[in-house]
Design an enzyme around this catalytic site. Structure first.
Site, PDB file in Angstrom:
ATOM      1  N   LEU A   1       0.838 -32.708 -28.387  1.00  0.00           N
ATOM      2  CA  LEU A   1       2.218 -32.234 -28.242  1.00  0.00           C
ATOM      3  C   LEU A   1       2.942 -32.904 -27.067  1.00  0.00           C
ATOM      4  O   LEU A   1       2.352 -33.156 -26.025  1.00  0.00           O
ATOM      5  CB  LEU A   1       2.209 -30.714 -28.038  1.00  0.00           C
ATOM      6  CG  LEU A   1       1.550 -29.914 -29.177  1.00  0.00           C
ATOM      7  CD1 LEU A   1       1.590 -28.420 -28.865  1.00  0.00           C
ATOM      8  CD2 LEU A   1       2.204 -30.191 -30.520  1.00  0.00           C
ATOM      9  N   HIS A   2       4.227 -33.177 -27.302  1.00  0.00           N
ATOM     10  CA  HIS A   2       5.074 -33.745 -26.247  1.00  0.00           C
ATOM     11  C   HIS A   2       6.411 -32.998 -26.255  1.00  0.00           C
ATOM     12  O   HIS A   2       6.590 -32.041 -27.033  1.00  0.00           O
ATOM     13  CB  HIS A   2       5.255 -35.253 -26.445  1.00  0.00           C
ATOM     14  CG  HIS A   2       5.656 -35.637 -27.847  1.00  0.00           C
ATOM     15  ND1 HIS A   2       6.872 -35.283 -28.403  1.00  0.00           N
ATOM     16  CD2 HIS A   2       4.998 -36.317 -28.821  1.00  0.00           C
ATOM     17  CE1 HIS A   2       6.956 -35.750 -29.629  1.00  0.00           C
ATOM     18  NE2 HIS A   2       5.829 -36.368 -29.927  1.00  0.00           N
TER      19      HIS A   2
ATOM     20  N   SER B   1       6.887 -39.965 -29.277  1.00  0.00           N
ATOM     21  CA  SER B   1       5.947 -39.956 -30.402  1.00  0.00           C
ATOM     22  C   SER B   1       4.546 -39.868 -29.829  1.00  0.00           C
ATOM     23  O   SER B   1       4.263 -40.461 -28.780  1.00  0.00           O
ATOM     24  CB  SER B   1       6.088 -41.266 -31.192  1.00  0.00           C
ATOM     25  OG  SER B   1       4.942 -41.471 -32.000  1.00  0.00           O
ATOM     26  N   SER B   2       3.685 -39.146 -30.516  1.00  0.00           N
ATOM     27  CA  SER B   2       2.293 -39.057 -30.045  1.00  0.00           C
ATOM     28  C   SER B   2       1.660 -40.446 -30.006  1.00  0.00           C
ATOM     29  O   SER B   2       0.774 -40.715 -29.195  1.00  0.00           O
ATOM     30  CB  SER B   2       1.480 -38.145 -30.964  1.00  0.00           C
ATOM     31  OG  SER B   2       2.124 -36.894 -31.065  1.00  0.00           O
TER      32      SER B   2
ATOM     33  N   GLU C   1      14.140 -35.213 -36.370  1.00  0.00           N
ATOM     34  CA  GLU C   1      14.817 -36.299 -37.095  1.00  0.00           C
ATOM     35  C   GLU C   1      14.144 -37.645 -36.852  1.00  0.00           C
ATOM     36  O   GLU C   1      14.422 -38.612 -37.540  1.00  0.00           O
ATOM     37  CB  GLU C   1      16.284 -36.377 -36.646  1.00  0.00           C
ATOM     38  CG  GLU C   1      17.119 -35.261 -37.213  1.00  0.00           C
ATOM     39  CD  GLU C   1      18.594 -35.420 -36.907  1.00  0.00           C
ATOM     40  OE1 GLU C   1      18.925 -36.147 -35.951  1.00  0.00           O
ATOM     41  OE2 GLU C   1      19.394 -34.801 -37.614  1.00  0.00           O
ATOM     42  N   LYS C   2      13.287 -37.717 -35.851  1.00  0.00           N
ATOM     43  CA  LYS C   2      12.554 -38.961 -35.584  1.00  0.00           C
ATOM     44  C   LYS C   2      11.843 -39.443 -36.862  1.00  0.00           C
ATOM     45  O   LYS C   2      11.813 -40.623 -37.174  1.00  0.00           O
ATOM     46  CB  LYS C   2      11.568 -38.681 -34.439  1.00  0.00           C
ATOM     47  CG  LYS C   2      10.286 -39.445 -34.441  1.00  0.00           C
ATOM     48  CD  LYS C   2      10.431 -40.774 -33.753  1.00  0.00           C
ATOM     49  CE  LYS C   2       9.114 -41.472 -33.546  1.00  0.00           C
ATOM     50  NZ  LYS C   2       8.129 -41.295 -34.563  1.00  0.00           N
TER      51      LYS C   2
ATOM     52  N   HIS D   1       8.051 -32.026 -29.546  1.00  0.00           N
ATOM     53  CA  HIS D   1       7.551 -30.814 -30.224  1.00  0.00           C
ATOM     54  C   HIS D   1       8.108 -29.562 -29.535  1.00  0.00           C
ATOM     55  O   HIS D   1       8.453 -28.585 -30.194  1.00  0.00           O
ATOM     56  CB  HIS D   1       6.019 -30.764 -30.166  1.00  0.00           C
ATOM     57  CG  HIS D   1       5.347 -31.891 -30.898  1.00  0.00           C
ATOM     58  ND1 HIS D   1       4.656 -32.895 -30.250  1.00  0.00           N
ATOM     59  CD2 HIS D   1       5.249 -32.159 -32.215  1.00  0.00           C
ATOM     60  CE1 HIS D   1       4.171 -33.738 -31.139  1.00  0.00           C
ATOM     61  NE2 HIS D   1       4.512 -33.318 -32.343  1.00  0.00           N
TER      62      HIS D   1
END
Ligand code: PAF
Length: 310
Positions: A53-54, A205-206, A168-169, A57
């Site tokens: 998670l970042h 993004s992870s 939306e990424k 999220h």
């Protein structure tokens, strides 16, 4: 240490904090809890994730808290959306770190099924989304969107969520999921949340964790090239094909190894367009070392022109 409750769920506790977070790994327990919430008339939100998670999220979680009484965050690295040569094994996993991040964010329940709970032995049913799922990333990751559509359908049914939140990424994923909910009469409202970016514009993004320092610098060119297109692509007189060719050349010159696609597409059907006369989106997937980065932006309408924001 996770403590086993009488109902079989785990309450993970930290000695230095009183906040407990409920972690559920078994479907019957999840069902019992969410059905009880529904009986009480509580509005349930789900934030589907694959963990690692970042802040992106956490923005989904914040948005969910605004309109839902109870929020479920699912953490499941879904094997069916990874191709045989993709990064399923290497995908970043950090269960303890994820739970720490969720602890103070207003999560009511973390749904963390194992692969067997999600895909019962002998499972053969799949949700596939023709057309929308075939182009763009679908062309380079065959089967990916069937894996996403299947697991998201299951997550929506398992949690009985009134609303589900997606970034939306992953714009193609968002459109695929909207289509699934519409086509399969799933009542969950699909809510889109704007992409969260680093200060230099790189979308969170992870998979950014795979980038070396040098690659991280190069990666920042992706949003700046997209923004140039987003700001200038509207209008009958714009020759998109040459604009996109020049943009690809810029990315390669900046150090990207290859570009899977760079298109301006209709914002709903995701079919590439030759000119922008309505809502449109510029979408890209590019490779840098072992990392595949995707990003997208709404094409900005010219003042007085047709709205291009999706
Ligand atoms: O976006 C993701 O993290 C995943 O594709 C999702 C929606 C959780 C399905 O596995």
């Amino acid at each position: 240490m996770p403590q086993q409750r009488r109902d079989g769920s785990n309450a993970t506790r930290r000695d230095d904090k009183t906040t407990a977070i409920q972690v559920v790994r078994e479907k019957p327990i999840l069902r019992e809890i969410v059905q009880a919430w529904s009986r009480q008339g509580l509005r349930i939100g789900v934030v589907p994730t694959m963990g690692a998670l970042h802040r992106g999220h956490l923005a989904l979680l914040d948005r969910a808290r605004m309109t839902c009484d109870r929020v479920v965050v699912s953490i499941f690295v879904n094997p069916t959306q990874f191709g045989p040569n993709e990064d399923f094994a290497a995908y970043p996993r950090d269960e303890a770190g994820d739970l720490d991040k969720l602890r103070d964010g207003g999560t009511d329940l973390v749904w963390m099924p194992g692969v067997d709970a999600m895909y019962p032995p002998g499972y053969v049913t799949e949700v596939s989304v023709k057309d929308l799922g075939d182009g763009l990333c679908g062309e380079f990751r065959p089967g990916h969107f069937a894996g996403v559509a299947t697991v998201v359908t299951k997550l929506l049914l398992q949690t009985g969520a009134d609303q589900a939140f997606f970034g939306e990424k992953d714009y193609q994923q968002l459109q695929v999921i909207r289509r699934v909910a519409l086509d399969l009469d799933i009542a969950t409202e699909i809510i889109a949340v704007e992409t969260v970016r680093e200060a230099d514009g790189l979308a969170l993004s992870s998979r950014n964790a795979y980038l070396s320092t040098r690659e991280r610098d190069i990666a920042a060119r992706l949003p700046s090239v997209l923004r140039e297109i987003a700001e200038t692509a509207t209008g009958q007189s714009v020759v998109l094909a040459s604009m996109l060719l020049a943009a690809k050349a810029k990315l390669l010159a900046a150090g990207f190894d290859s570009i899977d696609y760079l298109h301006v597409c209709d914002a709903t059907t995701l079919r590439p367009v030759e000119t922008v006369t309505g809502p449109a989106r510029v979408l890209v997937a590019a490779r840098l070392g072992k990392t595949r980065l995707i990003d997208n932006m709404p094409v900005i309408p010219q003042s007085g022109g047709t709205p291009g924001l999706a």
